[in-house]
Design a protein around this motif. Structure first.
Motif: not given
Lengths: 320, 283
Positions: A79, B128, B134-135, A73-74, B130-132, A69-70
């Motif tokens: 990224k 998801v 961190q980006a 998101g990245l 959290i990922g954004v 999931g992370i």
């Protein structure tokens, strides 16, 4: 008498190191490349990247679903995440997360799966996934790559960093012959005809490409000329290369460190049955789990080594 | 966007509720209960809180972003997105129909502006988000990332993997909200799988917890979201416990799980719409 091999090696190395070295180089080339790992940084050889780019690397702990999931998101944030863990935990354990957040959502996530197949060895069947290629190739949007040695794995890692879209990259643990060139260009979806032949085609992927190279020399000693094609990309499959070769040889063998059900052989069978029906024999695991042992012992016991490829080639020839 | 008064925001809420009911009624499928309960939250977020641009960019750089993890609230989200300019309001009539961008659960596949990841299979949105977030930190973009989850959704293990991760990595540009309505599809959460003390759980996981006790009162929702913003950027992720009532705004739908996944029939729709003023014009 030693075999007259068309490809030889002077060094052995694990394909995961090819991944680790390619990953570091991709990180140096592109600041958007980031990494994640679920408590297996050493095993995945991601440590050098982490050391050089600590702000672009995320330890997720033993939580693979969250890692996928992370990563999605990245990727939304621009990224290029490389998420690493063992192939078993990178696929079956997180299939729904990959399906919804990565594949269906078309995110530029690279799922980097080590320790795939029987050659993981002594850890046994809990870790020896043999179903991952099937699961991943069924997902729309997913590109599935299974390189054969250190050099090809490194080249593939660099290539997927430049490709936009979800990718499953599969590699392994054992020390394995390095028999492809260091300076190769890796073209996603483009099969590589390594050895020309006329009697039978051997389509091999991953570690078994080396076994196919050995099998070709064994067959040649008996006057059988096999064509060896390295299918590093399971999806999208290079239909042109497959059909072109089988139209010439008239029969084929698929060789993979995976279940026969759902693997590369299935994809080739589909291609042949739709376009050019021809005898196809399968070298793969037949609906069973693996067990503990050394890689060599396991490939022998489960019928995945060069000798088994030779037998399968003869069966295919007999059906022509 | 210029600030709207509480009264104006309340008017948008009644229109959102009308949209939701008409959308699920038209296709006799969908989930009306929870979006009715989250109307104030959706409207406060999109019309008051978010620094966002309806000229949609996938990477959302330089904007606050919102993710809907409990994707079955899609009707409410589609309504607020269209009402705030992401796509034409008229498109709401395509909800859940063949060839629509408004899928039953949100998806990026059809390129609907405002949607950045598919959701519906529960428990994935927090990761998801959290990922954004961190980006954004890598890019030194100081905007915030919001995510909404259901309370029943917290029964999914992935949520707690993500909760642990966000605190460990100090993802403090993240504001998660739990729609704390105490209901899920099979019944009340305390009967199905008791969530016990949610505040203590999130605090134990290292989060700053902000309770918004009147989740169906616009003034209190805005005050609560302002408070959440003030808690961001201090080393901890922020969690809003948003106390709402499922089905709020329609007297025979409020406070029960019965309308979680069931649409009203013609008669029930007429009765419900009679309680909700048409303020912005139906689609």
């Amino acid at each position: 008498m030693s075999l007259d091999l068309k490809f030889t090696y002077t060094e052995k190395k694990d394909t995961r190191s090819g991944f680790g070295d390619g990953f570091l180089e991709a990180g140096r080339k592109n600041p958007n490349v980031v990494g994640l790992c679920a408590d297996l940084i050493g095993s995945l050889k991601m440590g050098d990247f982490q050391k050089e780019f600590p702000d672009r690397f995320f330890q997720t702990g033993i939580a693979e679903a969250n890692m996928i999931g992370i990563s999605a998101g990245l990727a939304i944030g621009g990224k290029i995440p490389f998420a690493g863990t063992f192939a078993n935990f990178a696929t079956g354990r997180v299939y729904d997360q990959i399906r919804q957040s990565v594949a269906y959502s078309d995110k530029n996530v690279k799922i980097c799966a080590s320790h795939a197949g029987l050659t993981l060895g002594e850890d046994g069947a809990t870790h020896q996934i043999l179903e991952d290629l099937g699961m991943m190739k069924m997902l729309p949007h997913m590109t599935v790559i299974n390189p054969c040695d250190y050099n090809q794995t490194k080249a593939a890692t660099l290539a997927i960093a430049e490709y936009e879209g979800p990718v499953y990259l599969r590699f392994g643990r054992p020390s394995w012959p390095i028999f492809t060139p260091a300076d190769q260009k890796f073209e996603i979806g483009k099969a590589w005809k390594m050895i020309d032949g006329k009697d039978v085609t051997i389509f091999a992927t991953g570690h078994l490409v080396w076994e196919a190279v050995v099998a070709e020399a064994m067959l040649r000693e008996e006057g059988i000329y096999a064509e060896v094609i390295n299918i590093h990309t399971i999806k999208p499959l290079d239909l042109e290369a497959i059909l072109g070769s089988v139209k010439k040889t008239g029969c084929a063998v698929s060789a993979e460190e995976h279940q026969v059900n759902g693997g590369l052989g299935d994809s080739i069978a589909q291609t042949l049955s739709r376009n050019y029906p021809a005898p196809l024999e399968y070298v793969g695991v037949n609906d069973s789990f693996g067990e503990s042992g050394t890689p060599t012992q396991l490939l022998e016991k489960y019928g995945l080594n060069a000798e088994n490829i030779v037998k399968a080639a003869k069966r295919a020839l007999a059906r022509k | 966007m210029e600030k709207q008064s509480i009264e104006q925001l309340q008017k948008i809420c009644t229109q959102l509720r009308r949209d939701v009911l008409r959308m699920v009624h038209a296709v006799q499928s969908g989930h009306p209960g929870a979006p009715l309960g989250c109307a104030e939250f959706f409207v406060a977020l999109y019309f008051d809180q978010l620094r966002h641009n309806p000229d949609f960019k996938m990477n959302g750089k330089g904007e606050d972003l919102f993710f809907l993890s409990n994707g079955h609230l899609s009707a409410g989200w589609y309504s607020v997105l269209s009402r705030s300019g992401y796509f034409p309001v008229a498109e709401l009539k395509t909800f859940r129909k063949l060839n629509s961008r408004l899928q039953g659960h949100p998806a990026t596949h059809e390129h609907l502006p405002g949607i950045r990841v598919a959701s519906g299979s529960l428990g994935q949105g927090l990761s998801v988000a959290i990922g954004v977030a961190q980006a954004k930190k890598i890019d030194k973009d100081d905007h915030l990332v919001y995510v909404l989850m259901g309370d029943g959704e917290l029964q999914e293990g992935q949520v707690w993997e993500a909760a642990m991760y966000a605190a460990h990595h100090k993802v403090d540009n993240l504001i998660a909200t739990v729609d704390y309505n105490g209901q899920q599809i099979d019944g009340p959460t305390d009967k199905i799988m008791d969530l016990m003390n949610l505040k203590a759980k999130w605090e134990a996981f290292g989060w700053e917890v902000n309770e918004i006790k009147e989740g169906n009162d616009m003034k209190s929702v805005i005050a609560g979201l302002e408070k959440a913003k003030s808690l961001a950027g201090k080393g901890k992720p922020v969690l809003n416990l948003l106390y709402t009532e499922m089905g709020f705004g329609v007297d025979f739908m409020v406070g029960t799980h019965k309308w979680h996944g069931s649409p009203p029939n013609d008669e029930q729709l007429a009765k419900a719409l009679g309680q909700l003023e048409e303020t912005l014009g139906d689609y």
